[in-house]
Design a protein around this motif. Sequence first.
Motif, mmCIF file in Angstrom:
data_model
loop_
_atom_site.group_PDB
_atom_site.id
_atom_site.type_symbol
_atom_site.label_atom_id
_atom_site.label_comp_id
_atom_site.label_asym_id
_atom_site.label_seq_id
_atom_site.Cartn_x
_atom_site.Cartn_y
_atom_site.Cartn_z
ATOM 1 N N ARG A 1 0.806 -1.217 0.000
ATOM 2 C CA ARG A 1 0.000 0.000 0.000
ATOM 3 C C ARG A 1 0.839 1.267 0.000
ATOM 4 N N GLY A 2 2.121 1.153 0.250
ATOM 5 C CA GLY A 2 2.974 2.331 0.336
ATOM 6 C C GLY A 2 3.397 2.855 -1.023
ATOM 7 N N ASP A 3 3.777 4.133 -1.046
ATOM 8 C CA ASP A 3 4.306 4.736 -2.268
ATOM 9 C C ASP A 3 5.766 4.355 -2.494
ATOM 10 N N ILE A 4 6.412 3.851 -1.451
ATOM 11 C CA ILE A 4 7.827 3.462 -1.520
ATOM 12 C C ILE A 4 7.939 1.998 -1.139
ATOM 13 N N LEU A 5 8.654 1.237 -1.954
ATOM 14 C CA LEU A 5 8.842 -0.190 -1.724
ATOM 15 C C LEU A 5 10.287 -0.430 -1.290
ATOM 16 N N ALA A 6 10.448 -1.017 -0.113
ATOM 17 C CA ALA A 6 11.777 -1.349 0.397
ATOM 18 C C ALA A 6 11.875 -2.863 0.501
ATOM 19 N N PHE A 7 12.525 -3.484 -0.482
ATOM 20 C CA PHE A 7 12.701 -4.930 -0.487
ATOM 21 C C PHE A 7 13.866 -5.285 0.431
ATOM 22 N N LEU A 8 13.635 -6.256 1.301
ATOM 23 C CA LEU A 8 14.639 -6.650 2.275
ATOM 24 C C LEU A 8 14.635 -8.165 2.392
ATOM 25 N N ASP A 9 15.801 -8.772 2.179
ATOM 26 C CA ASP A 9 15.908 -10.220 2.266
ATOM 27 C C ASP A 9 15.520 -10.693 3.668
ATOM 28 N N VAL A 10 14.871 -11.844 3.757
ATOM 29 C CA VAL A 10 14.438 -12.360 5.059
ATOM 30 C C VAL A 10 15.619 -12.619 5.991
ATOM 31 N N ASP A 11 16.808 -12.752 5.428
ATOM 32 C CA ASP A 11 18.004 -12.987 6.235
ATOM 33 C C ASP A 11 18.584 -11.709 6.830
ATOM 34 N N CYS A 12 18.009 -10.554 6.525
ATOM 35 C CA CYS A 12 18.609 -9.287 6.912
ATOM 36 C C CYS A 12 17.969 -8.694 8.171
ATOM 37 N N ILE A 13 18.801 -8.042 8.969
ATOM 38 C CA ILE A 13 18.357 -7.242 10.109
ATOM 39 C C ILE A 13 18.651 -5.787 9.759
ATOM 40 N N PRO A 14 17.641 -4.957 9.564
ATOM 41 C CA PRO A 14 17.921 -3.552 9.247
ATOM 42 C C PRO A 14 18.343 -2.784 10.487
ATOM 43 N N ASP A 15 19.258 -1.821 10.303
ATOM 44 C CA ASP A 15 19.560 -0.947 11.432
ATOM 45 C C ASP A 15 18.388 0.006 11.655
ATOM 46 N N GLN A 16 18.480 0.824 12.697
ATOM 47 C CA GLN A 16 17.327 1.629 13.113
ATOM 48 C C GLN A 16 16.938 2.699 12.103
#
Length: 293
Positions: free
Chosen positions: A79-94
């Motif tokens: 639903r967002g205007d921005i798509l941030a694809f992130l691998d399931v193996d990843c931990i994003p920083d804050q």
Amino acid sequence: MVSAVSVLTLIRGRQRHFDHLLAGLAAQDQLPLELVVAYMQDHPPAVREDLPFPVRTVQVPGETMPLARARNAAAAGARGDILAFLDVDCIPDQRFVRRAEDVAWMDANGVFLPEVRYLPGCEAGWLEGDGLPDYHRLLASARRHPAKPAIAHADTLPIDDFGELWGLAFILSASTWSDAGGMDEAYIGYGAEETDFGRRLRASDARLHWVGGTVCFHQHHRVHKPPLQHFSSIIRNARLFRERWGEWCMQYWIDDFARRGLVRFDADELTVLRAPNPDEIAATKQGADVLYS
């Protein structure tokens, strides 16, 4: 302020890695609008109930990993205007979600690649007692891939080569995704769908950038070098890519297959001589000390 960022991930197995990804998103200094999970398994993954953002799931069946179809399904459900694809193996920083929103508004036709750093194996996991990531330990333990630039402290840097597009983590507007036509679902299984998407982005006049100010930490899992367990799909998808674009991709792997006597390969033709046997596949599995392929 309500975020415009939908974070999207794919999953087959890897529940523990997924739990860490959820913890990283819960720790964001700007929460995502949502997390959309395309799951390539019989049942949706378990989701903790105390998350400060909604999680929506969509099933994408297929015995062979339908990665392109799964990414398309996740994007279609966002639903967002921005798509941030992130691998399931990843931990994003804050700062991952905030930086995704910042840079996407900066260049509406941009595609942004954050820095990924690789973690060693850790049986105890990477969470603190409060269930959030231990970022001090993550920063001290993770290593950047030697083939990638150090960009964590940059703002953005242009990238000329769309072959750099990396499925582990990339950010773009929903309109840029749509203009490129999403991913080509003719690619089935492992390999080439991201490289093909890079070509589609370039053809749609998108611009590619490194983005600093955030780091994604890749959780360890043992890798194969080369990935002989995906031999059939690599061959199939390499042939499809050449049909689409007039050149080969994944040549570094195919050259390795040729040295092993599995294929005959030149500028015009890729011929399978034999499939790898189970012992050969097992021998390519790397030790726990190998962080990336």
